[in-house]
Every structure is written in C-alpha cells, then in structure tokens.
Scaffold this motif. Sequence first.
Motif, PDB file in Angstrom:
ATOM      1  N   SER A 258      -1.089   6.972  -6.425  1.00 55.22           N
ATOM      2  CA  SER A 258       0.370   7.039  -6.351  1.00 55.22           C
ATOM      3  C   SER A 258       0.854   6.097  -5.265  1.00 55.22           C
ATOM      4  CB  SER A 258       0.827   8.465  -6.035  1.00 55.22           C
ATOM      5  OG  SER A 258       2.212   8.492  -5.781  1.00 55.22           O
ATOM      6  N   ASP A 259       1.947   5.356  -5.577  1.00 60.34           N
ATOM      7  CA  ASP A 259       2.532   4.464  -4.565  1.00 60.34           C
ATOM      8  C   ASP A 259       3.426   5.202  -3.600  1.00 60.34           C
ATOM      9  OD1 ASP A 259       1.515   1.871  -5.154  1.00 60.34           O
ATOM     10  OD2 ASP A 259       2.751   1.822  -6.957  1.00 60.34           O
ATOM     11  N   ARG A 260       3.601   6.505  -3.808  1.00 65.21           N
ATOM     12  CA  ARG A 260       4.517   7.265  -2.969  1.00 65.21           C
ATOM     13  C   ARG A 260       4.080   7.205  -1.508  1.00 65.21           C
ATOM     14  NH1 ARG A 260       6.207  13.649  -3.731  1.00 65.21           N
ATOM     15  NH2 ARG A 260       7.837  13.649  -2.160  1.00 65.21           N
ATOM     16  N   GLY A 261       4.971   6.801  -0.655  1.00 63.09           N
ATOM     17  CA  GLY A 261       4.679   6.758   0.777  1.00 63.09           C
ATOM     18  C   GLY A 261       3.964   5.495   1.211  1.00 63.09           C
ATOM     19  N   ASP A 262       3.504   4.676   0.234  1.00 61.36           N
ATOM     20  CA  ASP A 262       2.772   3.470   0.608  1.00 61.36           C
ATOM     21  C   ASP A 262       3.710   2.317   0.948  1.00 61.36           C
ATOM     22  OD1 ASP A 262       0.451   4.835   0.214  1.00 61.36           O
ATOM     23  OD2 ASP A 262       0.058   4.031  -1.788  1.00 61.36           O
ATOM     24  N   GLY A 263       4.937   2.419   0.486  1.00 65.71           N
ATOM     25  CA  GLY A 263       5.885   1.359   0.789  1.00 65.71           C
ATOM     26  C   GLY A 263       5.707   0.170  -0.149  1.00 65.71           C
ATOM     27  N   TRP A 264       6.620  -0.750  -0.045  1.00 67.63           N
ATOM     28  CA  TRP A 264       6.627  -1.942  -0.891  1.00 67.63           C
ATOM     29  C   TRP A 264       5.718  -2.993  -0.281  1.00 67.63           C
ATOM     30  CZ3 TRP A 264      10.176  -2.510  -5.169  1.00 67.63           C
ATOM     31  CH2 TRP A 264      10.900  -1.345  -5.429  1.00 67.63           C
ATOM     32  N   VAL A 265       4.931  -3.653  -1.110  1.00 62.30           N
ATOM     33  CA  VAL A 265       3.987  -4.667  -0.632  1.00 62.30           C
ATOM     34  C   VAL A 265       4.195  -5.945  -1.435  1.00 62.30           C
ATOM     35  CG1 VAL A 265       2.286  -2.934   0.071  1.00 62.30           C
ATOM     36  CG2 VAL A 265       2.170  -3.922  -2.231  1.00 62.30           C
ATOM     37  N   VAL A 266       3.668  -7.024  -0.911  1.00 62.96           N
ATOM     38  CA  VAL A 266       3.687  -8.301  -1.623  1.00 62.96           C
ATOM     39  C   VAL A 266       2.386  -8.404  -2.414  1.00 62.96           C
ATOM     40  CG1 VAL A 266       3.756 -10.800  -1.377  1.00 62.96           C
ATOM     41  CG2 VAL A 266       5.150  -9.361   0.123  1.00 62.96           C
ATOM     42  N   LEU A 303       5.841  -2.387  -6.097  1.00 60.88           N
ATOM     43  CA  LEU A 303       4.905  -1.260  -6.047  1.00 60.88           C
ATOM     44  C   LEU A 303       3.863  -1.552  -7.123  1.00 60.88           C
ATOM     45  CD1 LEU A 303       7.554   1.599  -5.843  1.00 60.88           C
ATOM     46  CD2 LEU A 303       6.160   0.733  -3.963  1.00 60.88           C
ATOM     47  N   PRO A 304       2.727  -2.157  -6.777  1.00 61.13           N
ATOM     48  CA  PRO A 304       1.788  -2.683  -7.781  1.00 61.13           C
ATOM     49  C   PRO A 304       1.306  -1.643  -8.774  1.00 61.13           C
ATOM     50  CG  PRO A 304       1.207  -3.445  -5.571  1.00 61.13           C
ATOM     51  CD  PRO A 304       2.263  -2.407  -5.399  1.00 61.13           C
ATOM     52  N   SER A 305       0.965  -0.458  -8.296  1.00 61.70           N
ATOM     53  CA  SER A 305       0.435   0.569  -9.188  1.00 61.70           C
ATOM     54  C   SER A 305       1.438   0.937 -10.272  1.00 61.70           C
ATOM     55  CB  SER A 305       0.040   1.809  -8.387  1.00 61.70           C
ATOM     56  OG  SER A 305      -0.353   2.859  -9.229  1.00 61.70           O
ATOM     57  N   GLU A 306       2.714   1.008  -9.908  1.00 58.93           N
ATOM     58  CA  GLU A 306       3.740   1.371 -10.886  1.00 58.93           C
ATOM     59  C   GLU A 306       3.970   0.243 -11.893  1.00 58.93           C
ATOM     60  OE1 GLU A 306       7.295   3.097  -9.393  1.00 58.93           O
ATOM     61  OE2 GLU A 306       6.247   4.593  -8.171  1.00 58.93           O
ATOM     62  N   LEU A 307       3.936  -1.007 -11.439  1.00 60.18           N
ATOM     63  CA  LEU A 307       4.082  -2.119 -12.380  1.00 60.18           C
ATOM     64  C   LEU A 307       2.894  -2.171 -13.332  1.00 60.18           C
ATOM     65  CD1 LEU A 307       5.562  -5.122 -10.340  1.00 60.18           C
ATOM     66  CD2 LEU A 307       6.717  -3.574 -11.919  1.00 60.18           C
ATOM     67  N   PRO A 407      12.636  -9.438  -9.523  1.00 63.92           N
ATOM     68  CA  PRO A 407      12.956 -10.308  -8.385  1.00 63.92           C
ATOM     69  C   PRO A 407      11.720 -10.552  -7.524  1.00 63.92           C
ATOM     70  CG  PRO A 407      13.739  -8.093  -7.958  1.00 63.92           C
ATOM     71  CD  PRO A 407      13.217  -8.092  -9.370  1.00 63.92           C
ATOM     72  N   VAL A 408      11.657 -11.740  -6.941  1.00 61.23           N
ATOM     73  CA  VAL A 408      10.535 -12.048  -6.032  1.00 61.23           C
ATOM     74  C   VAL A 408      10.642 -11.207  -4.776  1.00 61.23           C
ATOM     75  CG1 VAL A 408       9.454 -13.845  -4.629  1.00 61.23           C
ATOM     76  CG2 VAL A 408      10.274 -14.373  -6.950  1.00 61.23           C
ATOM     77  N   LYS A 409      11.851 -11.090  -4.240  1.00 59.65           N
ATOM     78  CA  LYS A 409      12.080 -10.265  -3.043  1.00 59.65           C
ATOM     79  C   LYS A 409      13.093  -9.186  -3.383  1.00 59.65           C
ATOM     80  CE  LYS A 409      12.161 -11.659   1.134  1.00 59.65           C
ATOM     81  NZ  LYS A 409      10.897 -11.002   1.536  1.00 59.65           N
ATOM     82  N   GLN A 410      12.813  -7.996  -2.889  1.00 59.88           N
ATOM     83  CA  GLN A 410      13.729  -6.890  -3.113  1.00 59.88           C
ATOM     84  C   GLN A 410      14.922  -7.009  -2.158  1.00 59.88           C
ATOM     85  OE1 GLN A 410      13.602  -4.419  -5.430  1.00 59.88           O
ATOM     86  NE2 GLN A 410      11.887  -5.574  -6.319  1.00 59.88           N
ATOM     87  N   PRO A 411      16.060  -6.395  -2.506  1.00 61.85           N
ATOM     88  CA  PRO A 411      17.178  -6.340  -1.554  1.00 61.85           C
ATOM     89  C   PRO A 411      16.741  -5.656  -0.266  1.00 61.85           C
ATOM     90  CG  PRO A 411      17.867  -5.640  -3.739  1.00 61.85           C
ATOM     91  CD  PRO A 411      16.369  -5.768  -3.795  1.00 61.85           C
ATOM     92  N   ALA A 412      17.613  -5.723   0.736  1.00 58.46           N
ATOM     93  CA  ALA A 412      17.274  -5.177   2.059  1.00 58.46           C
ATOM     94  C   ALA A 412      16.776  -3.752   1.976  1.00 58.46           C
ATOM     95  CB  ALA A 412      18.482  -5.275   2.989  1.00 58.46           C
TER      96      ALA A 412
END
Length: 417
Positions: A258-266, A303-307, A407-412
Amino acid sequence: MRFVNGSRSEGADLLDSLADALHDPMLVFDAGLRVLYANDAAFQLVARLHGATPAPLDVVGAWHPDLVSPAALAVAATEGEWVGEVSLPAMSEAHPIALRVQLVALRSAGEARYGFVARDVSADHARRDELSNRNAELKEAYRKLKGAQEQLIQSEKLASIGQLAAGVAHEINNPIGYVHSNLGTLADYSRHLLTLIGTYEEALRSPGPAATAEIAELRRRFDIDFVVDDLPALLSESREGIERVRKIVQDLKDFSRSDRGDGWVVADIHRGLDSTLNIVWNEIKYKGQIVKSFGDLPAIECLPSELNQVFMNILMNAAQAISDQGIITISTGSDGGHVWVAIGDDGEGIPETNLLRIFDPFFTTKPVGKGTGLGLAISYGIVAKHNGRIDVTSTPGQGSMFRIVLPVKQPAAPAAE
C-alpha cells in the motif's frame, strides 16, 4: 441634534418611540456610570441576564458588572468610540449571551456622556459553533471515507493478485522446476568431479601406468569433457531461473504494498509497466502478442504502486477482450509537462452504450465471478488523484484504446492524503 420640522419636544418624543421600537438595547450614562436613559430592549436584556428586572438600575453596574469594562470606557473617552464583544452569563438561559457592543462618547452641555448600543449575536455564535461542529464532522467523515477508499483500492489490488495466483504460481514453478532438476544434475557432476580429483591425488602419490589408466577410465565413464562444457551452462540457466523467481516475487511485493503513508515519489513509468507485465504475463501470453513502443519519458511524481494497479487492470481487460489471438500495444510519450501511456488491443471492442458506463462502480459485462466491476472505477479514481485523466476510444469488432495522461509534477498539494 437637529429637527428639520417639528418642535424639539415632538422630536424627542419621536426619537424615544423609535428607540423603544428597536430590538437593540440602548443606554445613555454619564462619566460616573449613572444611567440617564434606557430603551425597552435594554430592560428586556437585563431581565434575561438576571431572570427578573432588578431594582434599582440607577448605575451601569446594576445592569451587569461586566456590561461596560473600564478599559472599554477609557478607549471610548480617548478615541470617541469602542467596539467589541462581551459575553454575559444569563440566569435563565443555558448559554451566555454574546453582545456586539458599540460604546460612543457623547457631549451634552459640556458634560461627558456615553451611549451604549448592543446587538445580540448569540445566534451568530451558535451558528458559527454549529458550522464548526459540522465542519469537524465532515473532516472526520472525509477521513473515514478516505480510509475506506484506500482499503477498497488495496482489497481490489489483492483480489487481482488472487485472480492471478494460479498464473503467477505457474510462472514461478517453471524456473523452480528446472533449477531443481539442474541441482540434481549438478550434484551428480560434483560427485563425479570429486571422485576424479581424489583419483588424481592418488596418482600424484603413486604415479604409474595403473593410475593413468584409472583416471582415463573415470574420465570416460563420467564423460568429463561433456561435464566441463555443460556445467557453466547449467549454472547460468539456474541463475537465470532464480533471478526470474526473484523478479516475480519483488514485483508482487511492490504491487501488493500500500502506498498509504509512503508519500509521493519520483518514479519511472517504464519500470512500472515492465513490472506489471511481469506479473500478468501468464494471463496474456496465450492471448496476444505484446508490442511495446516506449518513448523517452521523464520520471514523474506519483504513487507507483497505485499506477501499476491501473496498468494491470487495463492490461487484463485488453487480454480478456481478445477471444483467440491478437495484439496488445503499449505506447508511451510525453507532451509538455505531461506523459501519456496508451494501451490498446484488437479485441471485440466496447459497445457505445457501455462506453459511457465503463468507469461506473460495479458495472461489468463479465460473467459472475470473473470481475467485480471495480477495476476501471478504481483506476479512474487513482488517475484523478494524480491530477490526470483517462481517455477511451473503442470500435466494436476492432478493439479499444485506453490513453492515460499524467502530469510530470504534481501541484503543490497533491490530492490530499
């Protein structure tokens, strides 16, 4: 005070009638806080504060000790006006009475006078408190809904793995099978080589024609020349098999987490696509040929796992849309600040009547037990959370194309977690 028409006496009576008609309490008092005037609303206020009308009411403090504070009076005296709020406990009411007070300095015959006008804002405070409570309840409901959504995504993910379990087990069993077989052969080779090495050691201690003949016989019997050629190949094949198993297990681990709590990564989209293909390969290799056309993509914030779950759902749908043998295409590219992934098939296609509903929760055309109707709905939600979109085109009898734009970068502040 100016009276345009009428006498002062008549004007004073009219003003007095107007003041009594107002719903806002009004007082006039002097510098010694001696009350000079009070309208009807003021008497109604004091009755609410005390439960009855106290007597005498000759000074402001008798109305209520906290009605006019010394600090407010000082500000009004120096600046001409004080505006603020006071909260006064009421004998006959459950909650304090909140008043919005305007205290104004007046002049009359050179003597200091003060005008006091109050508006009951208790209802406003109650509404504000109610809104605050409702807002807190909404936040809690959103938190629970968010948790339920994440659980649903994870459940659907694990359900997908459950459906793939037999195929994944087959993909793991194949390399494990030949690695197990190779280990048996390697054990025989090792035993033969150790026997031959022992014979060489004996020959070194007691050289002679008999030792040489025994070595030659062992080399012939054990076919040492073949072993020397075959052993590196067996080791290489076994290493490839173990690496295949390791890759499948790692991909399963990455997918099921689960990506929950892992935050957004590149992350690298191509790596996610290859990882997902590795998991679903046994389900699609009998249905269609995979044709990949990968462009030059930047790593994206996600969130790689979700994609990967989105890719799996669409790939599985593509395989299931092909009745016999077909082609599944996977293309990628970038456009400005976005990347896109297009997954297409030449299967049976989607009727126009269903095309408008494919992202609806629980909508499915699959037989009972073959699908939950949540895969594409969850995929749509995941892509939306990434501030992207899914476009679908389909022609019955010719196939379908799903195009995911991200999008390549997410909004703030990415769709809040």
